[in-house]
Design a protein around this motif. Structure first.
Motif, PDB file in Angstrom:
ATOM      1  N   HIS A 127      31.655  34.206  33.459  1.00 56.89           N
ATOM      2  CA  HIS A 127      31.354  35.410  34.251  1.00 56.89           C
ATOM      3  C   HIS A 127      32.328  35.556  35.426  1.00 56.89           C
ATOM      4  CE1 HIS A 127      28.822  38.689  35.680  1.00 56.89           C
ATOM      5  NE2 HIS A 127      28.949  38.180  36.895  1.00 56.89           N
ATOM      6  N   ALA A 128      32.510  34.455  36.150  1.00 56.04           N
ATOM      7  CA  ALA A 128      33.396  34.526  37.319  1.00 56.04           C
ATOM      8  C   ALA A 128      34.822  34.859  36.892  1.00 56.04           C
ATOM      9  CB  ALA A 128      33.361  33.200  38.077  1.00 56.04           C
TER      10      ALA A 128
ATOM     11  N   ALA B 274      33.437  34.688  43.755  1.00 59.81           N
ATOM     12  CA  ALA B 274      33.588  35.149  42.382  1.00 59.81           C
ATOM     13  C   ALA B 274      32.256  35.567  41.779  1.00 59.81           C
ATOM     14  CB  ALA B 274      34.203  34.045  41.540  1.00 59.81           C
ATOM     15  N   THR B 275      31.187  34.940  42.212  1.00 61.21           N
ATOM     16  CA  THR B 275      29.903  35.303  41.631  1.00 61.21           C
ATOM     17  C   THR B 275      29.317  36.564  42.260  1.00 61.21           C
ATOM     18  OG1 THR B 275      28.740  33.887  43.173  1.00 61.21           O
ATOM     19  CG2 THR B 275      29.301  32.940  41.040  1.00 61.21           C
TER      20      THR B 275
ATOM     21  N   LEU C  14      35.134  38.511  36.085  1.00 63.39           N
ATOM     22  CA  LEU C  14      35.271  39.346  37.287  1.00 63.39           C
ATOM     23  C   LEU C  14      36.688  39.280  37.841  1.00 63.39           C
ATOM     24  CD1 LEU C  14      31.902  38.587  39.111  1.00 63.39           C
ATOM     25  CD2 LEU C  14      32.603  40.763  38.151  1.00 63.39           C
ATOM     26  N   ARG C  15      37.270  38.082  37.785  1.00 66.45           N
ATOM     27  CA  ARG C  15      38.657  37.944  38.270  1.00 66.45           C
ATOM     28  C   ARG C  15      39.599  38.778  37.393  1.00 66.45           C
ATOM     29  NH1 ARG C  15      39.984  32.941  40.517  1.00 66.45           N
ATOM     30  NH2 ARG C  15      42.011  33.904  40.918  1.00 66.45           N
TER      31      ARG C  15
ATOM     32  N   HIS D 127      42.112  46.090  37.772  1.00 64.92           N
ATOM     33  CA  HIS D 127      41.931  47.089  38.826  1.00 64.92           C
ATOM     34  C   HIS D 127      43.186  47.161  39.700  1.00 64.92           C
ATOM     35  CE1 HIS D 127      38.702  49.585  40.217  1.00 64.92           C
ATOM     36  NE2 HIS D 127      38.914  49.262  41.466  1.00 64.92           N
TER      37      HIS D 127
ATOM     38  N   GLN E 243      38.806  41.486  35.765  1.00 65.82           N
ATOM     39  CA  GLN E 243      38.602  42.894  36.115  1.00 65.82           C
ATOM     40  C   GLN E 243      39.340  43.254  37.403  1.00 65.82           C
ATOM     41  OE1 GLN E 243      34.381  43.795  36.125  1.00 65.82           O
ATOM     42  NE2 GLN E 243      34.563  44.606  34.053  1.00 65.82           N
ATOM     43  N   GLN E 244      39.304  42.330  38.353  1.00 61.66           N
ATOM     44  CA  GLN E 244      40.021  42.585  39.605  1.00 61.66           C
ATOM     45  C   GLN E 244      41.519  42.755  39.348  1.00 61.66           C
ATOM     46  OE1 GLN E 244      38.991  39.428  42.368  1.00 61.66           O
ATOM     47  NE2 GLN E 244      36.841  39.735  41.914  1.00 61.66           N
TER      48      GLN E 244
ATOM     49  N   LEU F 152      31.443  39.075  43.823  1.00 60.30           N
ATOM     50  CA  LEU F 152      32.375  40.204  43.810  1.00 60.30           C
ATOM     51  C   LEU F 152      32.186  41.046  42.579  1.00 60.30           C
ATOM     52  CD1 LEU F 152      35.899  39.010  44.924  1.00 60.30           C
ATOM     53  CD2 LEU F 152      34.622  40.928  45.801  1.00 60.30           C
ATOM     54  N   ASP F 153      32.129  42.316  42.783  1.00 58.13           N
ATOM     55  CA  ASP F 153      32.083  43.238  41.661  1.00 58.13           C
ATOM     56  C   ASP F 153      33.085  44.327  41.988  1.00 58.13           C
ATOM     57  OD1 ASP F 153      31.639  45.231  39.907  1.00 58.13           O
ATOM     58  OD2 ASP F 153      29.460  45.076  39.955  1.00 58.13           O
ATOM     59  N   VAL F 154      34.146  44.385  41.220  1.00 60.39           N
ATOM     60  CA  VAL F 154      35.227  45.314  41.559  1.00 60.39           C
ATOM     61  C   VAL F 154      34.756  46.756  41.599  1.00 60.39           C
ATOM     62  CG1 VAL F 154      37.093  43.896  40.717  1.00 60.39           C
ATOM     63  CG2 VAL F 154      35.930  45.412  39.150  1.00 60.39           C
TER      64      VAL F 154
END
Lengths: 187, 213
Positions: free
Chosen positions: A133-134, B60-61, A137-138, A144, A140-141, B63-65
């Protein structure tokens, strides 16, 4: 009519490009793997020095889907010319077990940003231990930060059904997100 | 409750108690300048999320872009543009919260964007768990990943009932993964030869993989 379509798997060494192609290809995949002689020896026995190649044949006519595996690093960007014409999708592989996973993705996005904006792309996290999951998210960043919006999913490159699911998402993007964008080539 | 009448809420999921206390004090000081009440809250829904990015695991847990996230770091210059200092500095907090207030009030100011126009939707980020969503919703995500479309346009492009599209958009709005923008009712190229070509190609591959449409 010989319809030819191309999909490229891109990623750092060890991210699973060769494995993905092998799990989909209907012809024996052509690989340019050689034994590692440098720092990569610690990661795996062999590495791809040029590109991987596989093929899927479409039923009903002579259409073919050509599968390519390319390194994502900028120093190999000249190889992208081989696949650019007729390319209709890219799967960016991220090795979750690597400490440099995000750096590799970032370099690929930086190098191929303009090409990747013009085609459907999926980011696929391979070798995850189940807690991606983490890392997702990275990823996706990073997307982005490079002005891209794309699905991020996990897969086990050794499992054909996982690779097929990534493919399904890519096709959905093509059909519903690029339905007025000209791509592909008829040979 | 709409934005005009309720206090706006800040989440600080990986801030310590002292840092939260400091932010509350700053909010007290800034009250006359903010133009709208803001509170630090532990329970959602939140209007903005302050994240300590110096603690990568925690960050990281949280953060939601796609959410309104404010990155906070000891050395902001080493982080993406928009990152503010830790410990928090009042002038930076004022700037950030003023911007968010403007955005929030702007988004609620009018239910009809332009005369003859519609609300359109554009994806800010794919949900990380989208693979578990109903597959027809993938079409909606794909449809608005590059372009802004109204509910009617999405329904026409995807071949899904408008109610079904609405349900997907509502879920995306709740997760702050979609932007609501004004859009003009442009014609939809449904049935174009290109769309038919990609549809046929996708069908052939999916059949080949044993996946029904």
């Amino acid at each position: 009519m010989n319809e030819i379509y191309k999909i490229v798997f891109m990623g750092a060494p060890g991210s699973g490009k060769t494995t993905c192609i092998a799990s989909l290809s209907e012809v024996p995949p052509i690989s340019t793997d050689v034994p590692c002689t440098d720092d990569l020896m610690a990661m795996k026995d062999t590495t791809t020095v040029a590109l991987d190649y596989g093929e899927l044949r479409l039923d009903g006519d002579n259409g073919r889907l050509l599968l390519y595996g390319l390194p994502g690093q900028s120093r190999f960007s000249y190889m992208f010319e081989v696949v650019r014409t007729g390319l209709f999708g890219a799967i960016l592989l991220v090795d979750a077990s690597s400490e440099d996973a995000i750096d590799g993705l970032s370099e690929t996005l930086e190098t191929y940003r303009d090409d990747l904006k013009a085609i459907p792309i999926v980011v696929a996290i391979n070798k995850s231990d189940g807690s991606s999951h983490a890392l997702g998210l990275r990823c996706q960043q990073e997307l982005h930060a490079h002005g891209l919006v794309a699905p991020v999913m996990t897969l086990d490159a050794r499992r054909r059904e996982d690779v097929v699911q990534v493919f399904e998402v890519l096709l959905t993007l093509l059909e519903f997100g690029f339905d007025h964008v000209k791509m592909g080539r008829t040979a | 409750m709409d934005v005009q009448t309720r206090p706006l809420s800040i989440a600080c999921p990986n801030f310590g108690i002292e840092e939260k206390g400091a932010l509350r004090s700053i909010l007290g000081l800034l009250k006359p300048y903010l133009g709208h009440p803001w509170v630090v809250s532990d329970a959602g829904p939140f209007d903005v999320c302050f994240v300590n990015v110096d603690n990568p695991d925690d960050a990281a847990t949280t953060l939601d872009v796609a959410s309104r996230v404010v990155r906070c770091a000891l050395r902001p210059k080493q982080h993406p543009k928009g990152t503010i200092h830790r410990p928090l500095r009042p002038h930076e907090v004022l700037a950030v919260l003023s911007d968010v207030t403007k955005q929030l009030k702007g988004s609620e100011s009018d239910d009809r964007p332009h005369q003859g126009g519609h609300w359109g939707f554009r994806l800010r980020g794919w949900p990380l768990d989208f693979a578990k969503w109903p597959k027809p919703w993938w079409r909606v995500l794909a449809c608005i990943a590059r372009e802004t479309h109204s509910i009617a346009q999405i329904a026409e492009r995807t071949g899904l009932p408008a109610k079904y599209v609405e349900a997907c958009i509502e879920r995306l709005l709740a997760a702050q993964l979609v932007e609501r923008l004004a859009c003009t009712p442009a014609g939809v190229a449904a049935g174009s030869s290109l769309k038919q070509k990609w549809s046929a190609l996708a069908s052939r591959f999916l059949e080949k993989f044993g996946l029904a449409r």
